[in-house]
Design an enzyme around this catalytic site. Structure first.
Site, PDB file in Angstrom:
ATOM      1  N   ALA A  41       0.869  -1.179   0.000  1.00 56.42           N
ATOM      2  CA  ALA A  41       0.000   0.000   0.000  1.00 56.42           C
ATOM      3  C   ALA A  41       0.903   1.225   0.000  1.00 56.42           C
ATOM      4  O   ALA A  41       1.944   1.224   0.654  1.00 56.42           O
ATOM      5  CB  ALA A  41      -0.871   0.018   1.252  1.00 56.42           C
ATOM      6  N   ALA A  91       0.768   5.636   0.079  1.00 56.82           N
ATOM      7  CA  ALA A  91       0.006   6.887   0.145  1.00 56.82           C
ATOM      8  C   ALA A  91       0.981   8.047   0.026  1.00 56.82           C
ATOM      9  O   ALA A  91       2.162   7.847  -0.247  1.00 56.82           O
ATOM     10  CB  ALA A  91      -0.769   6.937   1.451  1.00 56.82           C
ATOM     11  N   SER A  92       0.465   9.273   0.238  1.00 59.80           N
ATOM     12  CA  SER A  92       1.318  10.429  -0.031  1.00 59.80           C
ATOM     13  C   SER A  92       2.416  10.605   1.012  1.00 59.80           C
ATOM     14  O   SER A  92       3.432  11.222   0.735  1.00 59.80           O
ATOM     15  CB  SER A  92       0.465  11.689  -0.119  1.00 59.80           C
ATOM     16  OG  SER A  92      -0.231  11.866   1.088  1.00 59.80           O
ATOM     17  N   ALA A 144       3.545   7.831   3.304  1.00 60.74           N
ATOM     18  CA  ALA A 144       4.323   6.626   3.588  1.00 60.74           C
ATOM     19  C   ALA A 144       3.825   5.452   2.760  1.00 60.74           C
ATOM     20  O   ALA A 144       2.769   5.526   2.131  1.00 60.74           O
ATOM     21  CB  ALA A 144       4.201   6.296   5.073  1.00 60.74           C
ATOM     22  N   GLN A 145       4.606   4.375   2.768  1.00 64.77           N
ATOM     23  CA  GLN A 145       4.130   3.128   2.160  1.00 64.77           C
ATOM     24  C   GLN A 145       4.424   1.958   3.091  1.00 64.77           C
ATOM     25  O   GLN A 145       5.256   2.057   3.987  1.00 64.77           O
ATOM     26  CB  GLN A 145       4.729   2.925   0.777  1.00 64.77           C
ATOM     27  CG  GLN A 145       6.204   2.641   0.742  1.00 64.77           C
ATOM     28  CD  GLN A 145       6.701   2.552  -0.697  1.00 64.77           C
ATOM     29  OE1 GLN A 145       6.166   3.223  -1.603  1.00 64.77           O
ATOM     30  NE2 GLN A 145       7.721   1.741  -0.941  1.00 64.77           N
ATOM     31  N   VAL A 146       3.694   0.846   2.875  1.00 65.82           N
ATOM     32  CA  VAL A 146       3.787  -0.287   3.795  1.00 65.82           C
ATOM     33  C   VAL A 146       4.255  -1.536   3.041  1.00 65.82           C
ATOM     34  O   VAL A 146       3.784  -1.820   1.935  1.00 65.82           O
ATOM     35  CB  VAL A 146       2.416  -0.541   4.468  1.00 65.82           C
ATOM     36  CG1 VAL A 146       2.460  -1.808   5.316  1.00 65.82           C
ATOM     37  CG2 VAL A 146       2.023   0.648   5.323  1.00 65.82           C
ATOM     38  N   LYS A 166       6.158   0.201   7.843  1.00 65.47           N
ATOM     39  CA  LYS A 166       5.698   1.451   7.210  1.00 65.47           C
ATOM     40  C   LYS A 166       6.917   2.368   7.066  1.00 65.47           C
ATOM     41  O   LYS A 166       7.631   2.596   8.054  1.00 65.47           O
ATOM     42  CB  LYS A 166       4.640   2.086   8.124  1.00 65.47           C
ATOM     43  CG  LYS A 166       3.928   3.290   7.560  1.00 65.47           C
ATOM     44  CD  LYS A 166       2.729   3.632   8.446  1.00 65.47           C
ATOM     45  CE  LYS A 166       1.918   4.784   7.933  1.00 65.47           C
ATOM     46  NZ  LYS A 166       0.689   4.971   8.716  1.00 65.47           N
ATOM     47  N   ASP A 209      -9.224   8.046  12.935  1.00 63.29           N
ATOM     48  CA  ASP A 209      -9.239   7.883  11.481  1.00 63.29           C
ATOM     49  C   ASP A 209      -9.792   6.492  11.157  1.00 63.29           C
ATOM     50  O   ASP A 209      -9.126   5.652  10.578  1.00 63.29           O
ATOM     51  CB  ASP A 209      -7.800   8.037  10.951  1.00 63.29           C
ATOM     52  CG  ASP A 209      -7.768   8.285   9.451  1.00 63.29           C
ATOM     53  OD1 ASP A 209      -8.841   8.530   8.873  1.00 63.29           O
ATOM     54  OD2 ASP A 209      -6.682   8.223   8.858  1.00 63.29           O
TER      55      ASP A 209
HETATM   56  N1  LIG Z   1      -0.097  -4.291  10.929  1.00 63.20           N
HETATM   57  C1  LIG Z   1      -0.604  -4.438   9.707  1.00 63.20           C
HETATM   58  N2  LIG Z   1      -1.004  -5.646   9.271  1.00 63.20           N
HETATM   59  C2  LIG Z   1      -1.502  -5.811   8.023  1.00 63.20           C
HETATM   60  N3  LIG Z   1      -1.637  -4.801   7.137  1.00 63.20           N
HETATM   61  C3  LIG Z   1      -1.268  -3.570   7.507  1.00 63.20           C
HETATM   62  C4  LIG Z   1      -0.724  -3.327   8.810  1.00 63.20           C
HETATM   63  N4  LIG Z   1      -0.432  -2.008   8.889  1.00 63.20           N
HETATM   64  C5  LIG Z   1      -0.779  -1.473   7.697  1.00 63.20           C
HETATM   65  N5  LIG Z   1      -1.270  -2.393   6.863  1.00 63.20           N
HETATM   66  C6  LIG Z   1      -1.754  -2.212   5.484  1.00 63.20           C
HETATM   67  O1  LIG Z   1      -1.157  -1.058   4.919  1.00 63.20           O
HETATM   68  C7  LIG Z   1      -2.157  -0.097   4.586  1.00 63.20           C
HETATM   69  C8  LIG Z   1      -1.599   1.298   4.828  1.00 63.20           C
HETATM   70  O2  LIG Z   1      -1.211   1.429   6.182  1.00 63.20           O
HETATM   71  P1  LIG Z   1      -1.635   2.701   7.040  1.00 63.20           P
HETATM   72  O3  LIG Z   1      -0.963   2.624   8.350  1.00 63.20           O
HETATM   73  O4  LIG Z   1      -3.116   2.793   7.021  1.00 63.20           O
HETATM   74  O5  LIG Z   1      -0.972   3.839   6.178  1.00 63.20           O
HETATM   75  P2  LIG Z   1      -1.567   5.236   5.644  1.00 63.20           P
HETATM   76  O6  LIG Z   1      -1.306   6.196   6.744  1.00 63.20           O
HETATM   77  O7  LIG Z   1      -0.762   5.481   4.435  1.00 63.20           O
HETATM   78  O8  LIG Z   1      -3.033   5.044   5.374  1.00 63.20           O
HETATM   79  C9  LIG Z   1      -3.346  -0.442   5.461  1.00 63.20           C
HETATM   80  O9  LIG Z   1      -4.545   0.009   4.902  1.00 63.20           O
HETATM   81  C10 LIG Z   1      -3.250  -1.955   5.488  1.00 63.20           C
HETATM   82  O10 LIG Z   1      -3.785  -2.505   4.307  1.00 63.20           O
END
Ligand SMILES: Nc1ncnc2c1ncn2[C@@H]1O[C@H](COP(=O)(O)OP(=O)(O)O)[C@@H](O)[C@H]1O
Ligand SMILES: [Mg+2]
Length: 513
Positions: free
Chosen positions: A132, A134-135, A137-139, A153, A288
């Protein structure tokens, strides 16, 4: 000077993008605009893109997405101010997407090695591609050397510099808006941009997000079915946050949730309860809660991720919120009115009965209808609007809670169209009220008083010392006219103060114990 010039150029670029989306002086608001703005709006529409959205809020969202992270955050915060920008505009703005193509894997590895101060291989067995982006960070999904699956992240490279740069332009924009368009004052553009800036500064340090995750994890213990992935502190730094991987389905993917056979009605009730329980019992809430940040395991466990925005309520706000919801649930408007006065939200020169009657005006229409048709978040919003008539200044965190409730209600209704927020909130509110008003609450109140008293008693010797010092100095250099009776005067004053302190303690003990 040079910097102001650069900021002005950046603002012009933003203006151009807004104009291309007919989002600066939208056609729909022509009538309310001063003549020069109307003219600029007309010219701008000549250069606007053809296939633009109908809703001006959505057009603004599209323009902000193009402008980058600071503007996206600006839009997200603005979307919470439907009291100023109107419900339909806010709805359009809420479609703001924060998804971007990921940055390169090699770059992600380089950032990780720099941040964790060592080769990737000493921290992770495997590091997958971004899942995933976004503007900000990425995961990535990764596996640690001891075989745990984790979510990593990583902040986008250069995002901090970019955000600071854009915030400077936004500050300049706020100044301009305030002087060119006095009506914008209601939004307090300057304070508004500062709110956006502060929220972004917090999101640019992932150690703060890690701390928020662990705080919320403690709070989640108060709810029956709400879980937060634990932070892996050894793999966390300013630009990197590592948490336990959650193998679960996002709440915005209803088809997969259906296929997994999850009980959606219970899930919606659990979500409402978790939100209110953490807010009321522990004074923190995830602010959020959209479907992309919520997950459910096939066994029905509810998880949340993404802790960039946290809400916090002090005890008096928690009591206020519970009293309001309880007042609405039991139709006891006098009591709900009293809560406003107790919290000091309504200045005492207003009549309590008038206020109770205003609350009735908000609440009664609810009870005529099927409660599932009445959004609790909208009722709170109406309540907050009415309170303006009573010179009431709400704590911004309560407004944040109301905005998050809009999200929670939306997610709950997507899970179960008949979800009744009022029924679902009942247990959390009643539990809190029972405890606060019952013997436990009174003991807690008495303990709070005791703590305050203990502080006061501790300070008493210093206070007496100070007074003696003062007396000593006055005796050494007395003003001429007071020289004679001075030590008598000080002695009596000190004796009187001591008598008051001892009397006060005695009175308090008699009435509390
Ligand atoms: N601990 C986690 N386990 C599984 N997926 C995760 C986890 N943390 C984040 N993700 C995945 O990464 C995506 C983006 O993470 P998030 O923290 O929501 O970042 P952002 O602030 O960019 O929205 C989440 O919507 C989810 O799909
Ligand atoms: Mg997210």
């Amino acid at each position: 000077m040079f910097r102001t010039l650069i900021d002005t150029l950046r603002l012009l670029r933003a203006g151009w993008t807004l104009a291309r989306h007919d989002a600066m002086f939208p056609a729909e608001y022509q009538a309310a605009m001063p003549a020069p703005a109307r003219l600029v709006g007309k010219v701008a529409r000549l250069i606007a893109i053809r296939n633009r959205a109908d809703n001006p809020g959505e057009r603004l969202a599209q323009a902000l997405e193009k402008l980058g992270p600071a503007y996206i955050k600006f839009g997200q915060v603005l979307a919470t101010r439907s009291d100023v920008i109107g419900e339909s505009f806010a709805q359009g703005l809420m479609r703001l997407q924060d998804r971007l193509p990921p940055f390169d894997d090699d770059l992600a590895r380089a950032i990780l090695e720099k941040e964790l101060q060592g080769p990737i291989s000493s921290y992770f067995e495997t590091l997958g591609p971004a899942i995933a982006a976004a503007s900000i960070a990425q995961v990535h999904k990764a596996r640690t050397l001891d075989g745990r699956d984790v979510a990593v992240k990583i902040l986008r490279p250069d995002v901090e510099r970019r955000i600071h740069r854009d915030i400077r332009a936004l500050r300049l924009g706020a100044k301009l808006a305030q002087s060119l368009y006095p009506k914008s004052k209601r939004l307090e553009p300057h304070a508004f941009v500062e709110t956006v800036a502060r929220s972004l500064t917090l999101e640019l340090d992932l150690r703060l997000e890690a701390a928020a995750a662990s705080e919320l994890s403690e709070a989640s213990a108060a709810a029956d079915n709400f879980f937060i992935p634990e932070v892996d502190w050894a793999r966390t730094s300013k630009q990197v946050l590592t948490t336990r991987w959650i193998e679960a389905l996002p709440l915005n993917d209803i088809a997969r949730i259906d296929a997994a056979g999850v009980n959606k009605v219970k899930l919606a009730a659990d979500l409402t309860d978790a939100f209110l329980t953490t807010a009321l019992e522990r004074g923190v809430f995830h602010a959020d809660l959209h479907g992309g940040n919520l997950f459910v395991t096939p066994t029905g466990q509810l998880w949340a991720v993404d802790f960039g925005i946290m809400g916090r309520l002090g005890l008096s706000e928690r009591r206020y919120l519970a009293e309001i919801l309880y007042g609405f649930l039991t139709k006891d408007y006098d009591r709900a009115a009293q809560a406003h006065f107790d919290a000091g939200y309504v200045p005492p020169h207003h009549a309590k009965a008038d206020f109770a009657s205003a609350l009735r005006a908000v609440a009664e229409p609810i009870f005529g209808k099927d409660a599932s048709n009445v959004h609790m978040s909208r009722v709170l919003l109406q309540l907050f609007e009415i309170t303006e008539l009573f010179d009431m200044h709400l704590q911004p965190q309560l407004v944040l809670l109301q905005k998050t409730m809009v999200q929670v209600e939306g997610v709950c209704r997507s899970l179960s169209a008949a979800h009744n927020m009022w029924t679902a909130s009942g247990p959390a509110v009643e539990r809190f009220m029972r405890r606060e008003l019952g013997p436990e609450g009174q003991v807690m109140d008495a303990l709070d008083d005791l703590r305050a008293l203990r502080g006061a008693i501790r300070r008493l010797p210093h206070f007496i010392d100070d007074i003696s010092d003062l007396a000593e100095r006055a005796r050494a250099h007395p003003p001429r006219e007071l020289r004679g009776p001075l030590h008598w005067g000080w002695g009596m004053g000190l004796g009187f103060l001591l008598a008051c302190a001892v009397g006060g303690i005695g009175y308090w003990l008699l009435h509390t114990l």
